[in-house]
Scaffold this motif. Structure first.
Motif, short mmCIF file in Angstrom:
data_model
loop_
_atom_site.label_atom_id
_atom_site.label_comp_id
_atom_site.label_asym_id
_atom_site.label_seq_id
_atom_site.Cartn_x
_atom_site.Cartn_y
_atom_site.Cartn_z
N PHE A 64 38.06 32.05 35.06
CA PHE A 64 36.75 32.37 34.50
C PHE A 64 35.70 32.42 35.61
N GLN A 65 35.70 31.42 36.48
CA GLN A 65 34.71 31.37 37.55
C GLN A 65 34.89 32.53 38.53
N SER A 66 36.15 32.89 38.80
CA SER A 66 36.42 33.98 39.73
C SER A 66 35.89 35.30 39.19
N VAL A 67 36.12 35.56 37.90
CA VAL A 67 35.65 36.81 37.29
C VAL A 67 34.13 36.87 37.30
N VAL A 68 33.49 35.79 36.89
CA VAL A 68 32.03 35.76 36.82
C VAL A 68 31.42 35.87 38.22
N HIS A 69 32.06 35.21 39.20
CA HIS A 69 31.55 35.26 40.58
C HIS A 69 31.64 36.67 41.16
#
Length: 320
Positions: free
Chosen positions: A61-66
């Motif tokens: 999730f964090q990778s996609v949003v980042h």
């Protein structure tokens, strides 16, 4: 008039239209869950071999949003719509037609002779036996899955982090890339695992769905077609069918998304078959990898089933 003899009241275009609306609604609302599920199921990198499922989900999730912002959670929506809208519409139409034919012809073992008044209002679909539910559901789902498998591959690769945005700039370019890399056979990569997943899933889903409606109908004064009965039945059936078939979803994702560079070592050449993929998962990630994304898939399938079947059942009655 018995349920099996009841004439069809909705023309084909209405069945297709309602099915398409169900597919569009669920795929747009639930695409982030599909994307995160694919990220969790794809070939693991060595640095992620000892990370827990929750940590991998958070990192995905964090990778996609980042990298792409919150809009990145909807990456792959175009091929999802291209697959799900005609796919769900065709599935509901095919299922509806096949079930009415089986009911009309009174196929031994598949049809039912139940003529009670309560069953006449239980569904917009023809009433069949449990075996009939399993067979017709599996037949309709696998047939549509075969036709739309090329778009399913593109969808999975859009969602995977193993492929950059530039690798598949458009849907048409993606399909040409599949053909260039694997010829006609490349369009059906992973279909064996897809069929092993979809056939039992669709069959079990319909069997659970109809049984739940039959049971919950008593709480709705015999009206098994009430909206809350349809929603609750589809929700429960989606969860149960998902749990039983999840390992094959893992195999499908791995076969469709893992680049060849990650599948070769100095001494062997990997061929993306079901058995070879299952063996590789056992060897590299262990048996626990077959549960990757199970919670997300249960939530996604339960929600999409509730949305899709509620729209279809209610819509069929509304347009009839």
């Amino acid at each position: 008039m018995s349920e099996t003899a009841r004439p069809r009241t909705a023309p084909a275009w209405k069945t297709l239209g309602v099915g398409g609306a169900a597919g569009l609604t669920s795929c747009v609302l639930l695409q982030p869950m599909d994307l995160l599920k694919t990220r969790m199921q794809q070939e693991r990198l060595p640095t992620a071999s000892h990370v827990t499922a929750t940590q991998r989900l958070v990192r995905a999730f964090q990778s996609v949003v980042h990298d792409s912002g919150y809009r990145g959670l909807w990456r792959g929506t175009v091929p999802t719509i291209a697959r799900n809208v005609p796919g769900v519409a065709a599935y509901f139409y095919t299922l509806n037609e096949v079930r009415w034919l089986v009911a009309k012809w009174q196929v031994p073992g598949l049809s039912t002779l139940d003529t009670s008044t309560r069953t006449q209002r239980s569904s917009t679909l023809a009433r069949l036996s449990s075996t009939g539910n399993i067979v017709t559901g599996a037949l309709a789902r696998v047939t549509i899955g075969l036709i739309l498998n090329p778009i399913s591959i593109v969808k999975a690769r859009y969602e995977s982090s193993h492929y950059s945005k530039d690798a598949y700039p458009t849907l048409w370019a993606s399909l040409r890339s599949l053909y260039r890399d694997g010829g006609v056979r490349g369009f059906f990569r992973g279909f064996s695992a897809t069929a092993l997943r979809d056939a039992p899933y669709a069959g079990l889903y319909l069997a659970f769905y109809e049984q739940h409606k039959h049971s919950l109908g008593y709480w709705a004064r015999g009206e098994s077609g009430a909206w809350w009965v349809v929603s609750a039945s589809s929700l429960g059936a989606g969860i149960l069918a998902t749990v039983f078939t999840h390992p094959f979803d893992i195999l499908k994702t791995r076969m469709q998304t893992t680049p060849q560079a990650l599948l070769r070592d100095a001494s062997t050449s990997y061929r993306p078959s079901v058995i070879a993929t299952a063996r590789r998962i056992f060897q590299t990630d262990g048996a626990r990898a077959f549960a990757d994304g199970l919670g997300l898939r249960c939530a996604r399938k339960a929600a999409s089933s509730m949305i899709g079947w509620s729209i279809f059942e209610v819509g069929q009655r509304w347009v009839s």
